[in-house]
Structure formats: structure tokens, C-alpha cells
Scaffold this active site. Structure first.
Site, PDB file in Angstrom:
ATOM      1  N   THR A  21       0.858  -1.253  -0.130  1.00 14.15           N
ATOM      2  CA  THR A  21      -0.067  -0.132   0.017  1.00 14.15           C
ATOM      3  C   THR A  21       1.005   1.271  -0.049  1.00 14.15           C
ATOM      4  OG1 THR A  21      -0.151   0.278   2.258  1.00 14.15           O
ATOM      5  CG2 THR A  21      -1.663  -1.227   1.474  1.00 14.15           C
ATOM      6  N   ASP A  22       0.189   2.330  -0.378  1.00  9.06           N
ATOM      7  CA  ASP A  22       0.763   3.651  -0.167  1.00  9.06           C
ATOM      8  C   ASP A  22       0.546   4.108   1.352  1.00  9.06           C
ATOM      9  OD1 ASP A  22      -1.688   4.702  -0.069  1.00  9.06           O
ATOM     10  OD2 ASP A  22      -1.783   5.612  -1.990  1.00  9.06           O
ATOM     11  N   VAL A  23       0.863   5.276   1.437  1.00  8.41           N
ATOM     12  CA  VAL A  23       0.918   5.845   2.959  1.00  8.41           C
ATOM     13  C   VAL A  23      -0.607   5.724   3.318  1.00  8.41           C
ATOM     14  CG1 VAL A  23       0.793   8.227   2.398  1.00  8.41           C
ATOM     15  CG2 VAL A  23       1.783   7.650   4.360  1.00  8.41           C
ATOM     16  N   GLY A  24      -1.633   5.941   2.301  1.00 12.92           N
ATOM     17  CA  GLY A  24      -2.897   5.926   3.149  1.00 12.92           C
ATOM     18  C   GLY A  24      -3.531   4.768   3.124  1.00 12.92           C
ATOM     19  N   VAL A  66      -3.991   2.365   0.872  1.00  8.55           N
ATOM     20  CA  VAL A  66      -4.599   1.787  -0.442  1.00  8.55           C
ATOM     21  C   VAL A  66      -3.352   1.279  -1.322  1.00  8.55           C
ATOM     22  CG1 VAL A  66      -5.683   2.848  -2.569  1.00  8.55           C
ATOM     23  CG2 VAL A  66      -6.116   3.986  -0.496  1.00  8.55           C
TER      24      VAL A  66
END
Length: 126
Positions: free
Chosen positions: A10-13, A15
Site C-alpha cells: 500500500t501507499d501511505v494512505g 490503499v
């Protein structure tokens, strides 16, 4: 095949990063070979991606359980096309069509022999 989404996907969020859907599909294709005690690298060559068409419908998130379904769409003399669909629960979130080409160890396109074609059919035909 089921895959859980981990933090590294995932990315930092939280997602799933877009390219990781391709990784999930690659893992599902490899598992199809391994489940039947087959090595994806054949005696006379291996398969490489030639063309990819991807549709992103919804985002997967950290912790999601994803189900990757794979079906054979077309078989030719030196290639085959698969459709891979990723579901979260019963909801389609991603779909990929991939053309895989059989090449020899000199990176030249080579027709598949009957044994290789039969193996592909047994792995991916419904």
C-alpha cells in the site's frame, strides 16, 4: 487464489499501489504452476508478458482479502491470453488481460510444443 493485502502493498494512505495488482496476478499465475508441481520455466524456454490491458474499478486496502480468478481466453501457436479478475468479497475491483509469449533461452519467440500447450490448458482452462 486468495491474497491478503499487507502494508508493503500500500501507499501511505493504506490503499494498494496500482502496480501491485499486476504483482498479485503474477503470483496467482505462478501458483497455478506450483499447485500442479510444475516449474514456470520450461526445458525449452519460458513465458514473458507481451501485452497487458488493465482496468481498475475500486481500490483494495490494507488488510483486505482478495480472490484472484484466472481463465484462459485464447491459445495460439506461440502465445496465450489470460483474463485475471480480482475480487474483494463478491465485488470486482480489478481486471487484467495479459498476452504471454513463449520464448526460447535466446529470447526468440518459439511455438509451444504439444506438451506445453496441454499443460497450459490443464492449468487455466475451466
Amino acid at each position: 487464489m486468495q491474497i491478503r493485502v499487507y502494508y508493503e502493498d500500500t501507499d501511505v494512505g493504506g490503499v494498494v499501489y496500482h502496480s501491485n495488482y499486476l504483482n498479485f496476478c503474477e503470483r496467482a499465475r505462478s501458483e497455478a504452476f506450483f499447485k500442479r508441481s510444475k516449474n514456470p520455466v520450461l526445458e525449452d524456454g519460458h513465458f514473458v508478458a507481451r501485452k497487458v490491458n488493465a482496468d481498475f474499478f475500486k481500490s483494495a486496502k490494507l488488510g483486505d482479502m482478495l480472490d484472484i480468478q484466472t481463465q484462459l481466453i485464447e491459445m495460439k501457436a506461440a502465445s496465450f491470453t489470460l483474463k485475471q479478475t480480482i475480487f474483494r468479497d463478491d465485488e470486482k475491483i480489478f481486471e487484467l488481460e495479459i498476452l504471454l509469449v513463449h520464448i526460447n533461452f535466446y529470447a526468440k519467440i518459439q511455438k509451444m510444443n504439444k506438451e506445453t500447450k496441454d499443460m497450459i490448458l490443464s492449468l487455466f482452462e475451466e
